[in-house]
Scaffold this motif. Structure first.
Motif, PDB file in Angstrom:
ATOM      1  N   GLU A 166      65.100  14.257  50.672  1.00 28.63           N
ATOM      2  CA  GLU A 166      63.946  14.307  49.797  1.00 28.63           C
ATOM      3  C   GLU A 166      64.027  12.921  48.980  1.00 28.63           C
ATOM      4  O   GLU A 166      64.894  12.402  48.531  1.00 28.63           O
ATOM      5  CB  GLU A 166      64.323  15.460  48.748  1.00 28.63           C
ATOM      6  CG  GLU A 166      63.260  15.451  47.535  1.00 28.63           C
ATOM      7  CD  GLU A 166      63.647  16.593  46.575  1.00 28.63           C
ATOM      8  OE1 GLU A 166      63.170  16.631  45.669  1.00 28.63           O
ATOM      9  OE2 GLU A 166      64.846  17.386  46.837  1.00 28.63           O
TER      10      GLU A 166
ATOM     11  N   ILE B 294      63.815  10.957  46.065  1.00 31.98           N
ATOM     12  CA  ILE B 294      64.030  11.003  44.685  1.00 31.98           C
ATOM     13  C   ILE B 294      63.686   9.831  43.787  1.00 31.98           C
ATOM     14  O   ILE B 294      63.407  10.086  42.600  1.00 31.98           O
ATOM     15  CB  ILE B 294      65.290  11.380  44.298  1.00 31.98           C
ATOM     16  CG1 ILE B 294      66.476  10.313  44.827  1.00 31.98           C
ATOM     17  CG2 ILE B 294      65.946  12.589  45.056  1.00 31.98           C
ATOM     18  CD1 ILE B 294      67.944  10.673  44.653  1.00 31.98           C
TER      19      ILE B 294
ATOM     20  N   GLU C  44      55.978  18.594  49.431  1.00 32.08           N
ATOM     21  CA  GLU C  44      56.453  19.096  48.556  1.00 32.08           C
ATOM     22  C   GLU C  44      57.612  19.972  48.758  1.00 32.08           C
ATOM     23  O   GLU C  44      57.746  20.909  49.176  1.00 32.08           O
ATOM     24  CB  GLU C  44      55.582  20.322  47.812  1.00 32.08           C
ATOM     25  CG  GLU C  44      54.522  19.518  46.785  1.00 32.08           C
ATOM     26  CD  GLU C  44      55.353  18.738  45.604  1.00 32.08           C
ATOM     27  OE1 GLU C  44      56.243  18.933  45.132  1.00 32.08           O
ATOM     28  OE2 GLU C  44      54.805  17.657  45.384  1.00 32.08           O
ATOM     29  N   PRO C  45      58.862  19.189  48.442  1.00 30.13           N
ATOM     30  CA  PRO C  45      58.946  18.077  47.756  1.00 30.13           C
ATOM     31  C   PRO C  45      58.702  16.926  48.804  1.00 30.13           C
ATOM     32  O   PRO C  45      59.010  17.193  50.019  1.00 30.13           O
ATOM     33  CB  PRO C  45      60.588  18.040  47.479  1.00 30.13           C
ATOM     34  CG  PRO C  45      61.207  18.906  48.448  1.00 30.13           C
ATOM     35  CD  PRO C  45      60.110  19.918  48.893  1.00 30.13           C
TER      36      PRO C  45
ATOM     37  N   CYS D 275      59.317  14.198  51.400  1.00 27.26           N
ATOM     38  CA  CYS D 275      60.566  14.088  52.510  1.00 27.26           C
ATOM     39  C   CYS D 275      60.355  13.032  53.245  1.00 27.26           C
ATOM     40  O   CYS D 275      59.155  13.001  53.902  1.00 27.26           O
ATOM     41  CB  CYS D 275      60.798  15.609  52.778  1.00 27.26           C
ATOM     42  SG  CYS D 275      61.778  16.364  51.736  1.00 27.26           S
TER      43      CYS D 275
END
Length: 159
Positions: A135, A137, A47-48, A50
């Protein structure tokens, strides 16, 4: 053989036993698409979500990632030898014979097992390879029937 040389040889053999996948890292620099075969990729957080990738600063893709702040990781399977060949060395034409899609999130190799599009959140340059942490996305699981390739090296001191 000196103890130091023997120790380095053993260290190399031990590091080479760390299993990794085989990936094509992609990025864009303006309109230019750049890809690189790599194996130093790992999950780096929940979280997030990665992932990390290690890239030598001399590689063509390095500057593209630094400038754009984005990269994509395409996961390969044993069925993707054509992709390995196309991206084993940099060429401005490397995408010409490879089915791919350019999206808002990044470059997808259509034959890959999966792809993760990443935004750089950190860079660490403590060794000859620099570590980009991205991260995730966006992502896609493309070819469900294929298993990711697992790669072992004879020595941890060379590819």
């Amino acid at each position: 053989m000196t103890e130091q040389l023997l120790n380095k040889e053993v260290i190399g053999q031990a590091i080479g036993r760390i299993p990794s996948g085989v990936f094509i890292i992609t990025a864009q620099q303006g309109d230019q698409k750049i890809g690189m075969m790599g194996s130093w990729v790992a999950q780096a957080g929940f979280e997030p979500p990665c992932v990390s990738v290690a890239i030598h600063p001399d590689r063509e893709i390095y500057k593209a990632i630094e400038e754009s702040g984005h990269f994509s990781i395409n996961v390969l399977s044993n069925e993707n030898m054509n992709l390995m060949k196309a991206f084993s060395r940099y060429s401005p034409e490397q995408f010409n014979e490879v089915a791919h899609t350019v999206s808002e999130s990044g470059i997808v190799l259509d034959e890959a097992v999966a792809v993760m599009h990443c935004k750089v959140v950190c860079k660490c340059d403590t060794t000859e390879h620099h570590l980009f942490i991205g991260e995730v996305i966006d992502a896609a699981y493309l070819n469900h029937e294929q298993a990711p390739m697992v790669h072992l090296r004879k020595s941890g001191f060379n590819y």
